[in-house]
Design an enzyme around this catalytic site. Sequence first.
Site, PDB file in Angstrom:
ATOM      1  CE1 TYR A   1       4.324  -7.001   3.829  1.00  0.00           C
ATOM      2  CE2 TYR A   1       3.731  -9.297   4.170  1.00  0.00           C
ATOM      3  CZ  TYR A   1       3.718  -8.152   3.380  1.00  0.00           C
ATOM      4  OH  TYR A   1       3.104  -8.182   2.159  1.00  0.00           O
TER       5      TYR A   1
ATOM      6  CG  ASP B   1      -2.014  -1.023   1.162  1.00  0.00           C
ATOM      7  OD1 ASP B   1      -2.386  -1.407   0.035  1.00  0.00           O
ATOM      8  OD2 ASP B   1      -2.509  -1.438   2.230  1.00  0.00           O
TER       9      ASP B   1
END
Length: 319
Positions: free
Chosen positions: A117, A59
Amino acid sequence: MPRLAASSRGILLSVAYDGRPFAGFARQRDQRTVSGELLGALRAIDPAIREIRGASRTDAGVHARDQRVAFDTAAPLPTRGWVLATARHLPDEIVIRRAAVVRVGFSPRFESLRKRYRYLILRDLVRDPFLSRRAWRVEGLTDDAIERARAEAATARGTHDFAAFRTSADERTTTVRTLYGVEVSLDPADPRLVRIDVDGNAFLHNMVRILVGTLMDVARGHIEPGAIARALASRDRRDAGITAPPDGLYLEHIHLRDDGQDAWPTGPSTGLPADDAEPGSDAGADLLPDAGAGLLPDAGADLLPETDPEAGADLLPKP
């Protein structure tokens, strides 16, 4: 779309970027994106490149140390050439750290086995300009608060239905995912930084950010401990915590079934071999062979970046 030439091959890239200036990875109309910048740079070398295929649609504001991107080309350029020559056409916020040869049509998204992540949280009473939009500053994170977050994180590990940990825009019908690890730790070099590492087979939209937000809500006493377990059981987004901002999220690594052949560089991912030039130097000028001259026809001129038409001209094949 015309069929690719018989000599075509796929190229797999490892791409790192600072996500702050971009509206995300995927190309969007009238928006500056990582994918758009990368495709423009690659087309400056081979205008025939039609598309690039990314492994993850990060994003706006999200960073990456190891995004995987593949494309097909007939340019007879060695992998070292793709790293060095393309660097001249990329903004400072994006760098290709590795290139390897894969089969034509290779898609990193469908070759992914697991992703890792990392989310960075700054526990400081005042902001740090060097970490602006690179870490989420959260006040009130005492050692006890971090221990509460660590205990809460343990309940997220394993195979669960993570329907409560996604945005309403995520319409995927299968929401079961496996998390191999959710670890909360302090950065040994800077104890102000809290690291939350999430390792899993796949992720829903905003799944990591909602997990992190829930951990922080529990740590600060905004919601009762056991929130993750309750949200997993109910599959209701309202039982989870807030969505953490994109600032501190980094796509750290994507493990693929096939990591490619003839990779360059071959040294550690933390840096180039000492005897090799840095990306963007003149070292790539001789890597574009004469045989590729026909790959840069005038018809592709409108695909080149508009910034400086002469930039990198010495990298192109000699006629």
